[in-house]
Design a protein around this motif. Structure first.
Motif, PDB file in Angstrom:
ATOM      1  N   MET A  37       0.748   4.095  -2.849  1.00  0.00           N
ATOM      2  CA  MET A  37       0.015   5.303  -2.501  1.00  0.00           C
ATOM      3  C   MET A  37       0.930   6.407  -1.971  1.00  0.00           C
ATOM      4  O   MET A  37       1.127   7.417  -2.628  1.00  0.00           O
ATOM      5  CB  MET A  37      -1.066   4.963  -1.472  1.00  0.00           C
ATOM      6  CG  MET A  37      -2.044   3.903  -1.961  1.00  0.00           C
ATOM      7  SD  MET A  37      -2.836   4.294  -3.517  1.00  0.00           S
ATOM      8  CE  MET A  37      -4.091   5.397  -2.970  1.00  0.00           C
ATOM      9  N   SER A  38       1.495   6.219  -0.805  1.00  0.00           N
ATOM     10  CA  SER A  38       2.272   7.286  -0.157  1.00  0.00           C
ATOM     11  C   SER A  38       3.533   7.629  -0.935  1.00  0.00           C
ATOM     12  O   SER A  38       3.777   8.790  -1.267  1.00  0.00           O
ATOM     13  CB  SER A  38       2.640   6.880   1.267  1.00  0.00           C
ATOM     14  OG  SER A  38       1.483   6.599   2.007  1.00  0.00           O
ATOM     15  N   ARG A  39       4.350   6.601  -1.232  1.00  0.00           N
ATOM     16  CA  ARG A  39       5.605   6.887  -1.932  1.00  0.00           C
ATOM     17  C   ARG A  39       5.364   7.318  -3.362  1.00  0.00           C
ATOM     18  O   ARG A  39       6.100   8.129  -3.907  1.00  0.00           O
ATOM     19  CB  ARG A  39       6.546   5.675  -1.880  1.00  0.00           C
ATOM     20  CG  ARG A  39       7.122   5.473  -0.496  1.00  0.00           C
ATOM     21  CD  ARG A  39       8.273   4.495  -0.444  1.00  0.00           C
ATOM     22  NE  ARG A  39       7.973   3.217  -1.060  1.00  0.00           N
ATOM     23  CZ  ARG A  39       8.728   2.652  -2.009  1.00  0.00           C
ATOM     24  NH1 ARG A  39       9.805   3.232  -2.449  1.00  0.00           N
ATOM     25  NH2 ARG A  39       8.396   1.487  -2.508  1.00  0.00           N
ATOM     26  N   ARG A  40       4.328   6.797  -3.988  1.00  0.00           N
ATOM     27  CA  ARG A  40       4.000   7.212  -5.353  1.00  0.00           C
ATOM     28  C   ARG A  40       3.593   8.689  -5.371  1.00  0.00           C
ATOM     29  O   ARG A  40       4.020   9.470  -6.210  1.00  0.00           O
ATOM     30  CB  ARG A  40       2.872   6.349  -5.916  1.00  0.00           C
ATOM     31  CG  ARG A  40       2.545   6.630  -7.346  1.00  0.00           C
ATOM     32  CD  ARG A  40       3.558   6.022  -8.270  1.00  0.00           C
ATOM     33  NE  ARG A  40       3.342   6.462  -9.631  1.00  0.00           N
ATOM     34  CZ  ARG A  40       4.153   6.221 -10.619  1.00  0.00           C
ATOM     35  NH1 ARG A  40       5.237   5.521 -10.408  1.00  0.00           N
ATOM     36  NH2 ARG A  40       3.906   6.653 -11.815  1.00  0.00           N
ATOM     37  N   SER A  41       2.759   9.081  -4.418  1.00  0.00           N
ATOM     38  CA  SER A  41       2.310  10.465  -4.329  1.00  0.00           C
ATOM     39  C   SER A  41       3.489  11.407  -4.059  1.00  0.00           C
ATOM     40  O   SER A  41       3.612  12.457  -4.696  1.00  0.00           O
ATOM     41  CB  SER A  41       1.268  10.601  -3.221  1.00  0.00           C
ATOM     42  OG  SER A  41       0.883  11.939  -3.069  1.00  0.00           O
ATOM     43  N   ALA A  42       4.351  11.009  -3.148  1.00  0.00           N
ATOM     44  CA  ALA A  42       5.530  11.837  -2.845  1.00  0.00           C
ATOM     45  C   ALA A  42       6.436  11.955  -4.069  1.00  0.00           C
ATOM     46  O   ALA A  42       7.010  13.023  -4.339  1.00  0.00           O
ATOM     47  CB  ALA A  42       6.304  11.250  -1.671  1.00  0.00           C
TER      48      ALA A  42
ATOM     49  N   GLY B 221       8.091   5.754  -6.335  1.00  0.00           N
ATOM     50  CA  GLY B 221       7.212   4.756  -5.752  1.00  0.00           C
ATOM     51  C   GLY B 221       6.816   3.785  -6.845  1.00  0.00           C
ATOM     52  O   GLY B 221       7.523   3.645  -7.848  1.00  0.00           O
TER      53      GLY B 221
ATOM     54  N   TYR C 264       0.836  -1.208   0.000  1.00  0.00           N
ATOM     55  CA  TYR C 264       0.000   0.000   0.000  1.00  0.00           C
ATOM     56  C   TYR C 264       0.870   1.258   0.000  1.00  0.00           C
ATOM     57  O   TYR C 264       0.643   2.186  -0.781  1.00  0.00           O
ATOM     58  CB  TYR C 264      -0.934  -0.001   1.208  1.00  0.00           C
ATOM     59  CG  TYR C 264      -1.775   1.254   1.303  1.00  0.00           C
ATOM     60  CD1 TYR C 264      -2.960   1.367   0.581  1.00  0.00           C
ATOM     61  CD2 TYR C 264      -1.371   2.332   2.085  1.00  0.00           C
ATOM     62  CE1 TYR C 264      -3.724   2.523   0.638  1.00  0.00           C
ATOM     63  CE2 TYR C 264      -2.127   3.488   2.147  1.00  0.00           C
ATOM     64  CZ  TYR C 264      -3.297   3.576   1.429  1.00  0.00           C
ATOM     65  OH  TYR C 264      -4.036   4.732   1.491  1.00  0.00           O
ATOM     66  N   ASP C 265       1.860   1.281   0.859  1.00  0.00           N
ATOM     67  CA  ASP C 265       2.742   2.439   0.956  1.00  0.00           C
ATOM     68  C   ASP C 265       3.480   2.672  -0.364  1.00  0.00           C
ATOM     69  O   ASP C 265       3.633   3.815  -0.790  1.00  0.00           O
ATOM     70  CB  ASP C 265       3.743   2.249   2.095  1.00  0.00           C
ATOM     71  CG  ASP C 265       4.657   3.442   2.244  1.00  0.00           C
ATOM     72  OD1 ASP C 265       4.153   4.530   2.599  1.00  0.00           O
ATOM     73  OD2 ASP C 265       5.869   3.302   1.991  1.00  0.00           O
TER      74      ASP C 265
END
Length: 145
Positions: free
Chosen positions: A87-92, A119, A83-84
Motif C-alpha cells: 500500500m504505502s510503498r506502492r503508492s509512493a 513497492g 501491508y506497507d
C-alpha cells in the motif's frame, strides 16, 4: 528446549538472501541484464522484506509457540511489513513514476533520472510470504534442530 539466537538470524538472513537472489535471476531472465545492483534493490518479485519477517515469525512460532508474546510481536510486524509494501510503498512508487514522466519532458531534467522503487504488487508479497514460511520451517526443523 529453545534454540540459541542464531536460528532466528539464520532464518531471516537466508530468506532475505534467497528472495534477493530470486529477484536478481528473474530480472536477469526478463531483461537480459540488470547488473549486481539488482541484488540489493527493493521492489519486484518476491518481496524480500515480507520473506524475512514471515520466516522470523515462523521460527518464533515453532520454538516459542503460537501463544507466545514474541510470536504476536513478529506476526504483527510481518503483517505491517506486507501491508506497507503493497500500500504505502506502492503508492509512493506510483507517484515517483508520475514525477519521473514529468521530469522526462522537462528541459531542466538531470541525467540520469533517479531510480523509482515501486513497492510490491500483492502477488509479490504473497510469494515473499510463502518463501519466508518455507525457509522458516526448514531452518526450524532441519538446520537448527
Amino acid at each position: 528446549m529453545l534454540p540459541d539466537v542464531s536460528a532466528y538470524f539464520i532464518a531471516a538472513g537466508l530468506s532475505f538472501a534467497l528472495a534477493q537472489g530470486i529477484k536478481y535471476l528473474l530480472n536477469h531472465r526478463v531483461k537480459g541484464s540488470g547488473g549486481w545492483r539488482q541484488l540489493y534493490m527493493s521492489g519486484r518479485m518476491p518481496s524480500a522484506h515480507t520473506a524475512t519477517m514471515v520466516s522470523l515469525a515462523t521460527v518464533v512460532a515453532v520454538y516459542d509457540g503460537l501463544e507466545s508474546g514474541l510470536f504476536a510481536v513478529t506476526a504483527v510486524i510481518a503483517l505491517i511489513t506486507a501491508y506497507d509494501s503493497m500500500m504505502s510503498r506502492r503508492s509512493a512508487g506510483e507517484q515517483g513514476l508520475a514525477l519521473r514522466k514529468l521530469l522526462e519532458k522537462s528541459p531542466f531534467a538531470k541525467d540520469p533520472l533517479p531510480y523509482v522503487a515501486l513497492g510490491h504488487k500483492p502477488l509479490e508479497v504473497v510469494a515473499g510470504g510463502a518463501l519466508g514460511f518455507i525457509v522458516g520451517l526448514i531452518v526450524a526443523f532441519l538446520i537448527t534442530k
